[in-house]
Motif scaffolding. Structure first.
Motif, PDB file in Angstrom:
ATOM      1  N   ASN A  98       0.909  -1.108   0.237  1.00  0.00           N
ATOM      2  CA  ASN A  98       0.396   0.130  -0.076  1.00  0.00           C
ATOM      3  C   ASN A  98       0.248   0.768  -0.084  1.00  0.00           C
ATOM      4  OD1 ASN A  98      -1.523   1.958  -0.188  1.00  0.00           O
ATOM      5  ND2 ASN A  98      -2.623   1.350   2.290  1.00  0.00           N
ATOM      6  N   ASN A  99       1.108   2.088  -1.242  1.00  0.00           N
ATOM      7  CA  ASN A  99       2.287   2.740  -1.358  1.00  0.00           C
ATOM      8  C   ASN A  99       1.246   3.838  -1.514  1.00  0.00           C
ATOM      9  OD1 ASN A  99       4.164   0.930  -1.462  1.00  0.00           O
ATOM     10  ND2 ASN A  99       3.277   1.086  -4.195  1.00  0.00           N
ATOM     11  N   ALA A 100       0.142   4.460  -0.208  1.00  0.00           N
ATOM     12  CA  ALA A 100      -0.396   6.033  -0.552  1.00  0.00           C
ATOM     13  C   ALA A 100       0.902   7.091  -0.018  1.00  0.00           C
ATOM     14  CB  ALA A 100      -1.303   6.252   0.035  1.00  0.00           C
ATOM     15  N   PHE A 101       1.435   6.765   1.193  1.00  0.00           N
ATOM     16  CA  PHE A 101       1.959   7.173   1.956  1.00  0.00           C
ATOM     17  C   PHE A 101       3.355   7.083   1.905  1.00  0.00           C
ATOM     18  CE2 PHE A 101       5.345   8.147   5.814  1.00  0.00           C
ATOM     19  CZ  PHE A 101       4.467   9.204   6.292  1.00  0.00           C
ATOM     20  N   ASP A 102       3.889   6.345   0.869  1.00  0.00           N
ATOM     21  CA  ASP A 102       5.111   6.256   0.367  1.00  0.00           C
ATOM     22  C   ASP A 102       4.980   7.542  -1.152  1.00  0.00           C
ATOM     23  OD1 ASP A 102       6.134   4.824   1.966  1.00  0.00           O
ATOM     24  OD2 ASP A 102       5.845   2.551   0.864  1.00  0.00           O
ATOM     25  N   ASN A 103       4.287   7.547  -1.593  1.00  0.00           N
ATOM     26  CA  ASN A 103       4.114   8.028  -3.262  1.00  0.00           C
ATOM     27  C   ASN A 103       3.896   9.657  -2.426  1.00  0.00           C
ATOM     28  OD1 ASN A 103       3.556   5.574  -4.456  1.00  0.00           O
ATOM     29  ND2 ASN A 103       1.933   6.087  -4.059  1.00  0.00           N
ATOM     30  N   TRP A 104       3.142   9.808  -1.542  1.00  0.00           N
ATOM     31  CA  TRP A 104       3.375  11.118  -1.264  1.00  0.00           C
ATOM     32  C   TRP A 104       5.220  11.475  -0.423  1.00  0.00           C
ATOM     33  CZ3 TRP A 104       5.229  13.733   3.505  1.00  0.00           C
ATOM     34  CH2 TRP A 104       5.019  14.760   3.972  1.00  0.00           C
ATOM     35  N   LEU A 105       5.400  11.016  -0.019  1.00  0.00           N
ATOM     36  CA  LEU A 105       7.012  10.999   0.651  1.00  0.00           C
ATOM     37  C   LEU A 105       7.454  11.565  -0.713  1.00  0.00           C
ATOM     38  CD1 LEU A 105       7.786  11.255   3.000  1.00  0.00           C
ATOM     39  CD2 LEU A 105       8.918   8.902   2.419  1.00  0.00           C
ATOM     40  N   SER A 106       7.377  10.663  -1.722  1.00  0.00           N
ATOM     41  CA  SER A 106       8.578  10.755  -3.245  1.00  0.00           C
ATOM     42  C   SER A 106       8.223  12.001  -3.619  1.00  0.00           C
ATOM     43  CB  SER A 106       7.825   9.384  -3.798  1.00  0.00           C
ATOM     44  OG  SER A 106       8.479   8.412  -3.007  1.00  0.00           O
ATOM     45  N   ARG A 107       6.805  12.523  -3.502  1.00  0.00           N
ATOM     46  CA  ARG A 107       6.396  13.537  -4.673  1.00  0.00           C
ATOM     47  C   ARG A 107       7.059  14.405  -3.395  1.00  0.00           C
ATOM     48  NH1 ARG A 107       1.307  10.917  -4.644  1.00  0.00           N
ATOM     49  NH2 ARG A 107       0.627  12.336  -3.081  1.00  0.00           N
ATOM     50  N   GLU A 108       7.164  14.225  -1.957  1.00  0.00           N
ATOM     51  CA  GLU A 108       7.476  15.787  -1.755  1.00  0.00           C
ATOM     52  C   GLU A 108       8.710  16.098  -1.674  1.00  0.00           C
ATOM     53  OE1 GLU A 108       5.893  18.257  -0.138  1.00  0.00           O
ATOM     54  OE2 GLU A 108       4.715  17.387  -0.798  1.00  0.00           O
ATOM     55  N   GLN A 160       6.939  13.424  10.503  1.00  0.00           N
ATOM     56  CA  GLN A 160       5.928  12.281   9.075  1.00  0.00           C
ATOM     57  C   GLN A 160       5.726  11.213   9.697  1.00  0.00           C
ATOM     58  OE1 GLN A 160       7.220  15.139   7.891  1.00  0.00           O
ATOM     59  NE2 GLN A 160       5.850  16.261   6.903  1.00  0.00           N
ATOM     60  N   LEU A 161       6.998  10.954   9.374  1.00  0.00           N
ATOM     61  CA  LEU A 161       7.576   8.983   9.332  1.00  0.00           C
ATOM     62  C   LEU A 161       7.255   8.966  10.688  1.00  0.00           C
ATOM     63  CD1 LEU A 161      11.007   9.223   7.713  1.00  0.00           C
ATOM     64  CD2 LEU A 161       9.103   8.205   7.453  1.00  0.00           C
ATOM     65  N   GLN A 162       7.408   9.888  11.432  1.00  0.00           N
ATOM     66  CA  GLN A 162       7.068   9.704  13.462  1.00  0.00           C
ATOM     67  C   GLN A 162       5.583   9.358  13.496  1.00  0.00           C
ATOM     68  OE1 GLN A 162       8.906  11.798  16.416  1.00  0.00           O
ATOM     69  NE2 GLN A 162       9.544  10.376  17.176  1.00  0.00           N
ATOM     70  N   ALA A 163       5.250  10.172  12.838  1.00  0.00           N
ATOM     71  CA  ALA A 163       3.491  10.150  12.986  1.00  0.00           C
ATOM     72  C   ALA A 163       2.613   8.721  12.437  1.00  0.00           C
ATOM     73  CB  ALA A 163       2.967  11.100  12.507  1.00  0.00           C
ATOM     74  N   GLY A 164       3.377   8.883  11.465  1.00  0.00           N
ATOM     75  CA  GLY A 164       3.144   7.377  10.513  1.00  0.00           C
ATOM     76  C   GLY A 164       2.885   6.141  11.618  1.00  0.00           C
ATOM     77  N   ARG A 165       4.775   6.122  11.910  1.00  0.00           N
ATOM     78  CA  ARG A 165       5.063   4.825  12.889  1.00  0.00           C
ATOM     79  C   ARG A 165       4.037   4.392  13.658  1.00  0.00           C
ATOM     80  NH1 ARG A 165      11.493   3.962  11.152  1.00  0.00           N
ATOM     81  NH2 ARG A 165      11.393   4.934   8.917  1.00  0.00           N
ATOM     82  N   ALA A 166       3.700   5.942  14.974  1.00  0.00           N
ATOM     83  CA  ALA A 166       2.664   5.322  15.435  1.00  0.00           C
ATOM     84  C   ALA A 166       1.242   5.530  15.381  1.00  0.00           C
ATOM     85  CB  ALA A 166       2.535   7.421  16.140  1.00  0.00           C
ATOM     86  N   LYS A 167       1.015   4.778  13.963  1.00  0.00           N
ATOM     87  CA  LYS A 167      -0.181   3.780  13.484  1.00  0.00           C
ATOM     88  C   LYS A 167      -0.174   2.872  13.320  1.00  0.00           C
ATOM     89  CE  LYS A 167      -2.140   7.751  10.980  1.00  0.00           C
ATOM     90  NZ  LYS A 167      -3.020   8.233  10.013  1.00  0.00           N
ATOM     91  N   ARG A 168       1.441   1.974  13.893  1.00  0.00           N
ATOM     92  CA  ARG A 168       1.702   0.742  13.950  1.00  0.00           C
ATOM     93  C   ARG A 168       0.605  -0.315  15.046  1.00  0.00           C
ATOM     94  NH1 ARG A 168       8.198   1.315  14.480  1.00  0.00           N
ATOM     95  NH2 ARG A 168       8.820   1.425  12.796  1.00  0.00           N
ATOM     96  N   ASN A 169       0.391  -1.892  14.177  1.00  0.00           N
ATOM     97  CA  ASN A 169      -0.541  -2.605  14.883  1.00  0.00           C
ATOM     98  C   ASN A 169      -2.469  -1.116  15.344  1.00  0.00           C
ATOM     99  OD1 ASN A 169       1.159  -4.719  13.981  1.00  0.00           O
ATOM    100  ND2 ASN A 169       2.319  -4.070  15.800  1.00  0.00           N
ATOM    101  N   GLN A 170      -2.635   0.046  14.750  1.00  0.00           N
ATOM    102  CA  GLN A 170      -3.454   0.398  15.227  1.00  0.00           C
ATOM    103  C   GLN A 170      -4.832   0.021  14.000  1.00  0.00           C
ATOM    104  OE1 GLN A 170      -3.740   1.768  18.464  1.00  0.00           O
ATOM    105  NE2 GLN A 170      -1.001   1.124  18.505  1.00  0.00           N
TER     106      GLN A 170
END
Length: 294
Positions: free
Chosen positions: A151-161, A183-193
């Motif tokens: 699921n590359n949604a976040f990765d695609n946003w990160l790549s564009r930025e 942004q990476l830290q916020a994404g990693r806070a969603k681990r197993n959530q």
């Protein structure tokens, strides 16, 4: 003589880091007949430094989890039980390794994607944590290709930025990581959530939302990390079916071609991505036919 469709053989395996440290890993149980296979994709840490006794904290987790799977994956236990025992083992490892460490309040703990495929009496089943990839094809090549891909949604946003920064002259990956750390830290806070994603970590939270897949009786199984799957979703070298074909011929040659593309596009301008290359790992299995078993 074994019945066709029961046993798998290892056609090929490859793992290669994108830098000095390879945070991927793989393993199999069996020699002429493979009963289990797995791959890891360690999540690159965003801490200021590494804390655990390994080249990186992610590599430490991959190494420990791999050691435990060598013991667990060959046992006749269901995948949920296998995962539970694996998590219990890495939690114990973490408690021992982290004792006495002065970890910062915002420490990013080690994590890894994991896919494990295991043979049972009623067919092959798979366990998936994270965004590594699993492709499986039935004997009738036109019948079914099962794909569990990133699921590359976040990765695609990160790549564009990141492209915007590169266009402005910022080419250092460490500088990009530092800028996007919030942004990476916020994404990693969603681990197993519930609103996030599954991942293997040294916590019972890893048991919250694993994916279990019933593969039935496939003729081919490809396990690969997203760095290898870039052949499909980034570089358009092939589609899922032709990736299976090419991997059955040689996973090493697929990776060689992939690295050649990355080498000619080091600034990530032709093929949009956050970093020029990623660790890449693949394990290719195929049906053990009656002719091969005679």
């Amino acid at each position: 003589m074994k019945k066709s469709g029961e046993a798998m053989r290892l056609l090929g395996s490859v793992t290669q880091g994108s830098g000095a440290v390879n945070e991927d890993g793989f393993g199999v149980v069996g020699a002429t007949e493979i009963s289990s296979a797995w791959i890891f994709d360690g999540v690159t840490g965003i801490n200021a430094r590494n804390y655990l006794p390994a080249a990186t904290d992610a590599q430490w987790l991959v190494t420990r989890a791999h050691k435990h799977l060598l013991e667990l994956a060959g046992q006749d236990i269901a995948l949920p039980d296998l995962l539970s025992r694996l998590v219990e083992a890495v939690v114990t490892d973490w408690k021992a390794a982290s004792a006495g460490l002065d970890l910062p309040p915002n420490y990013d703990p080690p994590a890894a994607c994991l896919i494990l495929a295991k043979r049972y009496g009623d067919g092959w089943k798979a366990l998936r944590l994270g965004d590594s990839c699993l492709l499986a094809r039935d004997s009738d090549r036109s019948h079914r290709i099962f794909v569990a891909s990133p699921n590359n949604a976040f990765d695609n946003w990160l790549s564009r930025e990141a492209r915007k920064r590169r266009d402005a002259g910022v080419l250092d990956i460490k500088a990009l990581l530092a800028e996007f750390r919030p942004q990476l830290q916020a994404g990693r806070a969603k681990r197993n959530q519930p609103d996030g994603y599954s991942i293997l970590e040294c916590s019972e939270a890893s048991l919250a939302m694993p994916e279990y897949i019933d593969l039935g009786h496939p003729a081919e199984i490809l396990l690969c990390t997203d760095g290898y799957y870039r052949a499909v979703d980034h570089y358009e070298m092939c589609d899922d079916a032709s990736l299976l074909d090419a991997s059955a011929a040689s996973v090493g040659k697929v990776l060689e071609k992939l690295r050649a593309i990355e080498a000619t596009d080091h600034d990530c301008q032709r093929f949009l991505r956050f970093k020029p290359a990623d660790d890449a790992t693949a394990v290719m299995l195929a049906l053990q036919t009656e002719e091969q078993d005679q």
